[in-house]
Scaffold this motif. Structure first.
Motif, short mmCIF file in Angstrom:
data_model
loop_
_atom_site.label_atom_id
_atom_site.label_comp_id
_atom_site.label_asym_id
_atom_site.label_seq_id
_atom_site.Cartn_x
_atom_site.Cartn_y
_atom_site.Cartn_z
N ARG A 152 15.02 -1.64 0.08
CA ARG A 152 14.73 -0.25 -0.65
C ARG A 152 13.31 -0.26 -1.35
O ARG A 152 12.90 -1.45 -1.66
N ASN A 153 12.73 0.87 -1.30
CA ASN A 153 11.32 0.91 -1.73
C ASN A 153 11.19 0.50 -2.94
O ASN A 153 11.76 0.78 -4.19
N GLY A 154 10.15 -0.60 -3.16
CA GLY A 154 10.09 -1.17 -4.64
C GLY A 154 10.85 -2.45 -5.05
O GLY A 154 10.51 -2.71 -6.09
N PHE A 155 11.59 -2.96 -3.90
CA PHE A 155 12.21 -4.15 -3.99
C PHE A 155 12.10 -5.09 -3.05
O PHE A 155 11.67 -4.74 -1.90
N TYR A 156 12.18 -6.45 -3.37
CA TYR A 156 12.10 -7.46 -2.24
C TYR A 156 13.43 -7.08 -1.45
O TYR A 156 14.69 -6.88 -1.87
N PRO A 157 13.37 -7.42 -0.21
CA PRO A 157 14.60 -7.32 0.74
C PRO A 157 15.39 -8.55 0.57
O PRO A 157 14.90 -9.63 0.03
N ASP A 158 16.72 -8.34 0.88
CA ASP A 158 17.60 -9.72 0.90
C ASP A 158 18.18 -9.76 2.32
O ASP A 158 18.52 -8.68 2.87
N CYS A 159 18.52 -10.83 2.84
CA CYS A 159 18.99 -11.27 4.22
C CYS A 159 20.11 -12.05 4.26
O CYS A 159 20.43 -12.91 3.08
N LEU A 160 21.09 -11.88 4.94
CA LEU A 160 22.12 -12.96 5.24
C LEU A 160 22.51 -13.15 6.76
O LEU A 160 22.18 -12.02 7.52
N SER A 161 23.01 -14.00 7.06
CA SER A 161 23.40 -14.40 8.70
C SER A 161 24.88 -14.47 8.67
O SER A 161 25.39 -14.92 7.61
N LEU A 162 25.43 -13.92 9.87
CA LEU A 162 26.91 -14.21 9.77
C LEU A 162 27.27 -14.38 11.24
O LEU A 162 26.85 -13.63 12.21
N ALA A 163 27.77 -15.70 11.54
CA ALA A 163 28.23 -15.98 12.80
C ALA A 163 29.84 -15.75 12.64
O ALA A 163 30.34 -16.45 12.01
N LYS A 182 13.37 -6.39 -8.05
CA LYS A 182 12.47 -5.34 -8.04
C LYS A 182 10.94 -5.85 -8.22
O LYS A 182 10.91 -6.89 -8.90
N TYR A 183 10.00 -5.24 -7.59
CA TYR A 183 8.60 -5.98 -7.48
C TYR A 183 8.12 -5.34 -8.75
O TYR A 183 8.61 -4.37 -9.49
N LYS A 184 7.18 -6.23 -9.37
CA LYS A 184 6.67 -5.95 -10.78
C LYS A 184 5.26 -5.75 -10.71
O LYS A 184 4.62 -6.02 -9.78
N GLU A 220 7.50 -0.90 4.70
CA GLU A 220 9.16 -0.95 4.15
C GLU A 220 8.87 -0.57 2.51
O GLU A 220 9.93 0.07 2.03
N ASN A 221 7.66 -0.28 2.00
CA ASN A 221 7.59 0.16 0.44
C ASN A 221 6.28 0.83 0.35
O ASN A 221 5.14 0.58 0.14
N PRO A 222 6.60 2.12 0.72
CA PRO A 222 5.45 3.24 0.83
C PRO A 222 4.87 3.50 -0.48
O PRO A 222 3.79 4.16 -0.52
N GLY A 223 5.36 3.26 -1.44
CA GLY A 223 5.17 3.53 -2.87
C GLY A 223 4.01 2.15 -3.61
O GLY A 223 3.38 2.49 -4.55
N ILE A 224 4.05 1.36 -2.69
CA ILE A 224 3.01 0.06 -3.53
C ILE A 224 1.79 0.24 -2.70
O ILE A 224 1.52 0.28 -1.70
N THR A 225 0.95 -0.23 -3.58
CA THR A 225 -0.67 -0.57 -3.40
C THR A 225 -0.88 -1.78 -3.62
O THR A 225 -0.45 -2.59 -4.36
N VAL A 226 -1.95 -2.47 -2.86
CA VAL A 226 -2.21 -3.79 -2.91
C VAL A 226 -3.76 -4.26 -2.90
O VAL A 226 -4.60 -3.36 -2.28
N GLU A 227 -4.10 -5.22 -3.64
CA GLU A 227 -5.53 -5.58 -3.63
C GLU A 227 -5.16 -7.01 -2.84
O GLU A 227 -4.53 -7.74 -3.45
N ILE A 257 -5.38 -1.79 8.07
CA ILE A 257 -5.73 -0.48 8.25
C ILE A 257 -5.46 -0.05 9.61
O ILE A 257 -4.83 0.86 9.87
N SER A 258 -6.00 -0.94 10.27
CA SER A 258 -5.78 -0.60 11.77
C SER A 258 -4.25 -0.50 12.47
O SER A 258 -4.16 -0.23 13.49
N ARG A 259 -3.49 -1.15 11.69
CA ARG A 259 -2.29 -1.47 12.02
C ARG A 259 -1.20 -0.19 11.44
O ARG A 259 0.08 -0.21 11.44
N GLY A 260 -2.07 0.87 11.02
CA GLY A 260 -1.32 2.29 10.64
C GLY A 260 -1.20 2.22 9.02
O GLY A 260 -0.45 3.19 8.61
N ILE A 261 -1.72 1.50 8.21
CA ILE A 261 -1.61 1.40 6.72
C ILE A 261 -2.67 2.42 6.13
O ILE A 261 -4.02 2.14 6.61
N ASP A 262 -2.32 3.17 5.37
CA ASP A 262 -3.36 4.20 4.75
C ASP A 262 -4.48 3.41 3.92
O ASP A 262 -4.02 2.40 3.25
N LYS A 263 -5.65 3.63 4.08
CA LYS A 263 -6.91 2.85 3.40
C LYS A 263 -6.75 2.93 1.82
O LYS A 263 -7.06 2.24 1.22
#
Length: 270
Positions: A152-163, A182-184, A220-227, A257-263
């Motif tokens: 979900r936008n703004g949160f770390y993902p979580d995964c599980l495996s099921l055999a 949630k990201y801080k 996966e998190n379009p509302g986040i900006t990164v330095e 940016i070349s991989r499709g992320i807005d500058k």
């Protein structure tokens, strides 16, 4: 055609022999299941119950695990012989999997979160959304090997495996909760294994693999900006290393940016 030798098992399944429906021989055994006031379309029991000869007179034990039929198929002791049947329990072809997506800190359920279900046996992916109660549900093939990821936008993902056990009788599996943290603001992430050749700032293939993870994260998190920062080793003067560090950080940003992320969502800080 002729319909004969009817047998009603536990008032819900009608067995009969017929030479009027498509079958393997003269008389084949069919069954029809009661559903309310209606009956299902007759189904041929197929081999080994039926044969190219006449097969008829089926009876089933009360536990549904054994039965007997009469048949004049080749290999018998007389004209019509009685054969014992062992009836194996048929497992459903599919299983329902379900689970909840929750906020890791508050443990509140999260509606409208996205859940990916990857079947690693055939690489098929289902994309689901949680309902008002934060629950996702999917029908999967029995015996699947799954990776389930909640985002979900703004949160770390979580995964599980099921055999999944192919022999399990379970019709539904309740997974553990997917817990999204949630990201801080001003949170620092360290990217490992991003290396540059000496006195270079071009992106090597091994570094591109790590930077692609940043691309996925930003998508996966379009509302986040990164330095994005970079550094050098201790070789060279301070000013030389400062310029090289800036170039490396800018090169990494340009790749992302070349991989499709807005500058406007990522800046370089060497």
């Amino acid at each position: 055609g002729n319909e004969m030798f009817p047998y009603l098992h536990q008032d819900s399944v009608l067995y009969f022999s017929s030479d009027g429906h498509a079958g393997l021989g003269s008389l084949d055994i069919f069954k029809s299941i009661k559903n309310g006031d209606a009956w299902s379309k007759p189904g041929n029991l197929k081999a080994p119950v039926n044969s190219p000869a006449d097969d008829f007179g089926i009876v089933i034990s009360s536990n549904g695990r054994e039965g007997m039929i009469s048949s004049n198929r080749p290999g018998g002791k007389g004209e019509d012989d009685i054969y014992l049947l062992t009836i194996s329990e048929r497992l459903p072809d599919s299983v329902m999997i379900t689970g909840l997506v929750k906020d890791k800190e508050t443990l509140e359920t999260m509606k409208n979160a996205t859940v990916f279900v990857l079947n690693t046996l055939n690489n098929e992916v289902m994309v689901l959304k949680t309902d008002e109660n934060g629950r996702y549900t999917a029908k999967v093939k029995r015996g699947s090997s799954l990776v389930i990821k909640g985002i979900r936008n703004g949160f770390y993902p979580d995964c599980l495996s099921l055999a999944m056990d192919n022999k399990s009788k379970a019709a539904e599996i309740e997974n553990r909760n997917l817990l999204l943290a949630k990201y801080k603001v001003d949170q620092i992430f360290r990217l490992e294994n991003i290396y540059y050749d000496f006195d270079k700032w071009n992106i090597r293939p091994d570094a591109a693999t790590e930077l692609d993870k940043v691309v996925v994260f930003l998508k996966e998190n379009p509302g986040i900006t990164v330095e994005l920062g970079s550094h050098t080793d201790s070789r060279g003067s301070f000013k030389y290393n400062e310029r090289l560090s800036d170039r490396r950080a800018k090169s990494a940003v340009d790749y992302i940016i070349s991989r499709g992320i807005d500058k406007g969502r990522i800046t370089a800080n060497g």
